[in-house]
Motif scaffolding. Structure first.
Motif, PDB file in Angstrom:
ATOM      1  N   LYS A  45      16.505  19.291   9.155  1.00 37.00           N
ATOM      2  CA  LYS A  45      15.370  19.790   8.367  1.00 37.00           C
ATOM      3  C   LYS A  45      14.087  19.045   8.735  1.00 37.00           C
ATOM      4  CE  LYS A  45      17.840  21.492   4.273  1.00 37.00           C
ATOM      5  NZ  LYS A  45      18.060  21.285   2.809  1.00 37.00           N
ATOM      6  N   ARG A  46      14.213  17.753   8.983  1.00 35.35           N
ATOM      7  CA  ARG A  46      13.022  16.985   9.384  1.00 35.35           C
ATOM      8  C   ARG A  46      12.551  17.406  10.764  1.00 35.35           C
ATOM      9  NH1 ARG A  46      14.874  11.178   6.914  1.00 35.35           N
ATOM     10  NH2 ARG A  46      13.983  11.489   4.852  1.00 35.35           N
ATOM     11  N   ASN A  47      13.508  17.634  11.668  1.00 34.25           N
ATOM     12  CA  ASN A  47      13.136  18.098  13.001  1.00 34.25           C
ATOM     13  C   ASN A  47      12.439  19.450  12.940  1.00 34.25           C
ATOM     14  OD1 ASN A  47      14.176  15.841  14.219  1.00 34.25           O
ATOM     15  ND2 ASN A  47      16.111  16.790  14.824  1.00 34.25           N
ATOM     16  N   HIS A 106       1.624  12.960  14.645  1.00 32.03           N
ATOM     17  CA  HIS A 106       2.699  13.962  14.616  1.00 32.03           C
ATOM     18  C   HIS A 106       4.088  13.379  14.844  1.00 32.03           C
ATOM     19  CE1 HIS A 106       0.015  17.332  14.216  1.00 32.03           C
ATOM     20  NE2 HIS A 106      -0.641  17.011  15.313  1.00 32.03           N
ATOM     21  N   ARG A 107       4.221  12.066  15.037  1.00 27.24           N
ATOM     22  CA  ARG A 107       5.542  11.492  15.281  1.00 27.24           C
ATOM     23  C   ARG A 107       6.431  11.628  14.051  1.00 27.24           C
ATOM     24  NH1 ARG A 107       6.851   5.313  15.150  1.00 27.24           N
ATOM     25  NH2 ARG A 107       8.739   6.311  14.336  1.00 27.24           N
ATOM     26  N   ASP A 108       7.716  11.452  14.237  1.00 27.49           N
ATOM     27  CA  ASP A 108       8.673  11.453  13.125  1.00 27.49           C
ATOM     28  C   ASP A 108       8.779  10.018  12.607  1.00 27.49           C
ATOM     29  OD1 ASP A 108      10.793  11.526  11.392  1.00 27.49           O
ATOM     30  OD2 ASP A 108      12.120  12.663  12.705  1.00 27.49           O
ATOM     31  N   TYR A 109       8.196   9.764  11.433  1.00 25.73           N
ATOM     32  CA  TYR A 109       8.155   8.405  10.893  1.00 25.73           C
ATOM     33  C   TYR A 109       9.460   7.964  10.251  1.00 25.73           C
ATOM     34  CZ  TYR A 109       3.298   7.734  12.043  1.00 25.73           C
ATOM     35  OH  TYR A 109       2.133   7.560  12.751  1.00 25.73           O
ATOM     36  N   SER A 110      10.451   8.843  10.233  1.00 27.77           N
ATOM     37  CA  SER A 110      11.754   8.405   9.721  1.00 27.77           C
ATOM     38  C   SER A 110      12.580   7.734  10.810  1.00 27.77           C
ATOM     39  CB  SER A 110      12.525   9.601   9.156  1.00 27.77           C
ATOM     40  OG  SER A 110      12.912  10.490  10.189  1.00 27.77           O
ATOM     41  N   LEU A 124       9.975  17.904  19.045  1.00 20.34           N
ATOM     42  CA  LEU A 124       8.903  18.818  18.663  1.00 20.34           C
ATOM     43  C   LEU A 124       9.344  19.572  17.406  1.00 20.34           C
ATOM     44  CD1 LEU A 124       7.984  20.163  22.205  1.00 20.34           C
ATOM     45  CD2 LEU A 124       6.526  18.752  20.741  1.00 20.34           C
ATOM     46  N   PRO A 125       8.486  19.696  16.389  1.00 24.99           N
ATOM     47  CA  PRO A 125       8.927  20.265  15.117  1.00 24.99           C
ATOM     48  C   PRO A 125       8.993  21.789  15.127  1.00 24.99           C
ATOM     49  CG  PRO A 125       6.609  19.711  14.984  1.00 24.99           C
ATOM     50  CD  PRO A 125       7.083  19.235  16.333  1.00 24.99           C
ATOM     51  N   ALA A 126       9.807  22.307  14.204  1.00 25.10           N
ATOM     52  CA  ALA A 126       9.880  23.753  13.933  1.00 25.10           C
ATOM     53  C   ALA A 126      10.098  24.540  15.217  1.00 25.10           C
ATOM     54  CB  ALA A 126       8.636  24.213  13.176  1.00 25.10           C
ATOM     55  N   HIS A 127       9.237  25.557  15.453  1.00 22.60           N
ATOM     56  CA  HIS A 127       9.395  26.451  16.598  1.00 22.60           C
ATOM     57  C   HIS A 127       8.610  25.984  17.812  1.00 22.60           C
ATOM     58  CE1 HIS A 127       5.635  27.410  14.696  1.00 22.60           C
ATOM     59  NE2 HIS A 127       5.294  28.208  15.683  1.00 22.60           N
ATOM     60  N   ILE A 128       8.005  24.808  17.742  1.00 21.70           N
ATOM     61  CA  ILE A 128       7.152  24.327  18.832  1.00 21.70           C
ATOM     62  C   ILE A 128       8.016  23.890  20.017  1.00 21.70           C
ATOM     63  CG2 ILE A 128       5.368  22.697  19.515  1.00 21.70           C
ATOM     64  CD1 ILE A 128       4.480  24.716  17.394  1.00 21.70           C
ATOM     65  N   PRO A 166      -1.659  17.546  32.067  1.00 23.48           N
ATOM     66  CA  PRO A 166      -0.614  16.693  31.484  1.00 23.48           C
ATOM     67  C   PRO A 166       0.736  17.404  31.515  1.00 23.48           C
ATOM     68  CG  PRO A 166      -2.569  16.739  30.083  1.00 23.48           C
ATOM     69  CD  PRO A 166      -2.765  17.799  31.124  1.00 23.48           C
ATOM     70  N   ILE A 167       1.788  16.627  31.605  1.00 24.39           N
ATOM     71  CA  ILE A 167       3.149  17.176  31.571  1.00 24.39           C
ATOM     72  C   ILE A 167       3.748  16.848  30.210  1.00 24.39           C
ATOM     73  CG2 ILE A 167       5.455  17.083  32.590  1.00 24.39           C
ATOM     74  CD1 ILE A 167       4.075  16.168  35.200  1.00 24.39           C
ATOM     75  N   ILE A 168       4.199  17.876  29.493  1.00 28.63           N
ATOM     76  CA  ILE A 168       4.792  17.701  28.165  1.00 28.63           C
ATOM     77  C   ILE A 168       6.286  17.973  28.261  1.00 28.63           C
ATOM     78  CG2 ILE A 168       4.771  18.471  25.759  1.00 28.63           C
ATOM     79  CD1 ILE A 168       1.876  19.401  26.243  1.00 28.63           C
ATOM     80  N   ASP A 169       7.086  17.040  27.800  1.00 34.26           N
ATOM     81  CA  ASP A 169       8.539  17.189  27.907  1.00 34.26           C
ATOM     82  C   ASP A 169       9.196  16.623  26.666  1.00 34.26           C
ATOM     83  OD1 ASP A 169      10.933  17.902  28.998  1.00 34.26           O
ATOM     84  OD2 ASP A 169      10.951  16.386  30.569  1.00 34.26           O
ATOM     85  N   GLN A 170      10.340  17.201  26.334  1.00 31.85           N
ATOM     86  CA  GLN A 170      11.143  16.655  25.240  1.00 31.85           C
ATOM     87  C   GLN A 170      12.340  15.956  25.852  1.00 31.85           C
ATOM     88  OE1 GLN A 170      11.505  18.686  21.390  1.00 31.85           O
ATOM     89  NE2 GLN A 170      13.709  18.580  21.681  1.00 31.85           N
ATOM     90  N   LYS A 171      12.376  14.635  25.715  1.00 29.07           N
ATOM     91  CA  LYS A 171      13.448  13.829  26.271  1.00 29.07           C
ATOM     92  C   LYS A 171      14.352  13.372  25.142  1.00 29.07           C
ATOM     93  CE  LYS A 171      11.893  13.373  30.640  1.00 29.07           C
ATOM     94  NZ  LYS A 171      12.660  13.746  31.844  1.00 29.07           N
ATOM     95  N   GLY A 172      15.435  14.110  24.907  1.00 29.88           N
ATOM     96  CA  GLY A 172      16.331  13.763  23.804  1.00 29.88           C
ATOM     97  C   GLY A 172      15.612  13.851  22.477  1.00 29.88           C
ATOM     98  N   GLU A 173      15.516  12.729  21.771  1.00 29.61           N
ATOM     99  CA  GLU A 173      14.897  12.698  20.454  1.00 29.61           C
ATOM    100  C   GLU A 173      13.451  12.207  20.515  1.00 29.61           C
ATOM    101  OE1 GLU A 173      16.355  13.804  17.587  1.00 29.61           O
ATOM    102  OE2 GLU A 173      17.998  14.448  18.872  1.00 29.61           O
ATOM    103  N   ASN A 174      12.814  12.318  21.670  1.00 29.24           N
ATOM    104  CA  ASN A 174      11.435  11.872  21.836  1.00 29.24           C
ATOM    105  C   ASN A 174      10.621  12.935  22.566  1.00 29.24           C
ATOM    106  OD1 ASN A 174      11.657   8.856  21.016  1.00 29.24           O
ATOM    107  ND2 ASN A 174      13.301   9.122  22.506  1.00 29.24           N
TER     108      ASN A 174
END
Length: 454
Positions: free
Chosen positions: A142-144, A292-296, A318-322, A372-380
């Motif tokens: 839910k947080r993600n 926009h980071r996840d502070y948890s 990245l949150p929600a549908h992003i 810029p290159i935007i990537d999702q690396k695991g949980e970051n």
């Protein structure tokens, strides 16, 4: 009405040779619709993906549905999960040399948590659909998705840590002079039941890092290398910790990062020069990471400076549908309160809400640097700014030779940011074949150079 598309033999071969993984799954037409919804749930709750139904996984043979009506049970399974056809697209595939119709389902990353038909929530990891049975797993999901945010949770400390802080007093005097700090903080839901929220602490506490240890730090590293990974032996000094409330943290991080970058000397077509990145791009991307980071998540924001690039790593997916593909056109704020309140500060770091990354992209283009290159690396989330010109290697080599008599393979790699010696050798050879360059023989192969052809 679901579209039917005739595909080529080459397309069939590509589908039959797909490797199942995080973004692809192959299913027999005999799969039970209820079981299929597990994969639909898993893809929806992760980054999306594609499912091909009518492909035998073991034999990799095409065994499709005799007609569209035979697939009604599977279609109804999709519609049960996505009644408004959101986040998925379904297509029938046919080929004259294959048996029956296969179904291709393209599933997008959903805004909400999507359960399977039996109510169990699944998450795609690699080629597996993992059930999320524990409450903490559902809460993390839910947080993600941005359905709930850690910023709204209260922390069991005295509310005076934000009520009486100098940040709050200065803010109220400048922004809302007609209100008392406690009244304004409660009205903004930064104090709830006489306890400060995470957002309130991050924005107004004197030392948020002391109250929320390991949850809101930012570290800057500098490596004397172009290599893909920074190693301890190339680390130029101990990591620098940037602390303070979020407003201070952003401005201090941008200032320090800029100072360190400007001390770097790199090879360019005009010789050795100070590395330069647009301040706007650094500012916007660091701001984006902080707000926009996840502070948890118990991790810092990491700003890594290399000789040829800057990496900003922010905790949380990245949150929600992003996704990396739609991030410039879609909007969603995981920390809506932080985004809204920090925009009220004098000279706010997020002046144009929702425009930050586009500003960064435009600033890089203005300086003739690659996007810029935007990537999702695991949980970051990792954003990389490369000091790499929009010019082709050939253009950069010729520009260098306007002011230098010769150029070596190593010098050509330095100015074009190409790491492979072999790749550069092929580029230089093609330029010789095209009569753009000629070879200047050295005593050894390593001393071979090139000059403009007369």
């Amino acid at each position: 009405m679901i579209q039917k598309v005739t595909i080529t033999d080459e397309d069939v071969s590509k589908i039959l040779n797909l490797e199942e993984g995080h973004f692809v799954d192959l299913k027999s037409k005999d799969i039970a619709p209820a079981k299929l919804t597990r994969t639909i749930s898993a893809f929806s709750n992760a980054e999306g993906g594609e499912i091909y139904i009518g492909i035998e996984n073991e034999t990799r043979l095409w065994k499709g549905f005799a007609n569209q009506e035979e697939a009604n049970g599977h279609i109804q399974a999709f519609e049960q999960i996505f009644p408004l056809e959101d986040y998925y697209n379904c297509t029938f595939l046919e080929n004259q040399h294959q048996q029956g119709l296969a179904i291709k389902i393209e599933i997008g990353k959903s805004r909400t948590v999507i359960p399977s038909s039996d109510g169990t929530v699944y998450l795609r990891r690699g080629a597996q659909n993992l059930p999320q049975n524990r409450s903490e797993e559902i809460e993390r999901l839910k947080r993600n998705k941005g359905i709930v945010s850690f910023e709204t949770e209260t922390i069991n400390v005295e509310n005076e840590v934000i009520e009486n802080s100098t940040h709050t007093i200065n803010f109220v005097l400048q922004v809302v002079p007609s209100s008392e700090p406690d009244i304004w903080l409660k009205k903004q839901r930064l104090i709830i039941n006489n306890l400060p929220t995470v957002a309130g602490i991050l924005l107004f506490a004197e030392e948020p890092q002391a109250i929320l240890p390991k949850l809101c730090g930012l570290k800057i590293y500098q490596y004397a290398t172009n290599e893909e990974e920074g190693q301890r032996e190339t680390l130029m000094f101990d990591p620098i910790s940037i602390e303070g409330n979020l407003y201070e943290q952003i401005h201090l991080a941008v200032k320090k990062t800029t100072e360190l970058i400007e001390a770097i000397r790199i090879m360019t077509p005009n010789g050795l020069q100070s590395a330069k990145y647009p301040i706007e791009a650094l500012h916007e991307i660091i701001t984006n990471a902080v707000i926009h980071r996840d502070y948890s998540r118990a991790d810092d924001i990491h700003v890594r400076i290399f000789n040829n690039r800057v990496e900003i790593q922010s905790p949380g997916t990245l949150p929600a549908h992003i996704t990396p593909e739609n991030i410039l056109v879609e909007r969603f704020a995981r920390n809506g309160t932080i985004v809204r309140i920090i925009n009220k500060f004098p000279n706010p770091p997020n002046k144009d809400v929702g425009e930050g990354l586009r500003t960064a992209f435009n600033a890089m283009k203005t300086m003739r640097l690659k996007d810029p290159i935007i990537d999702q690396k695991g949980e970051n989330v990792l954003i990389t700014l490369k000091h790499e010109s929009l010019g082709t290697p050939q253009e950069l080599i010729l520009k260098y030779l306007n002011t230098h008599e010769t150029i070596t393979n190593r010098e050509a790699r330095d100015i074009s940011n190409i790491s492979s010696e072999n790749s550069m050798k092929h580029i230089l050879k093609r330029m010789v074949d095209a009569k753009m360059l000629e070879v200047v023989r050295g005593e050894t192969i390593f001393q071979t150079a090139y000059k403009k052809r007369n």
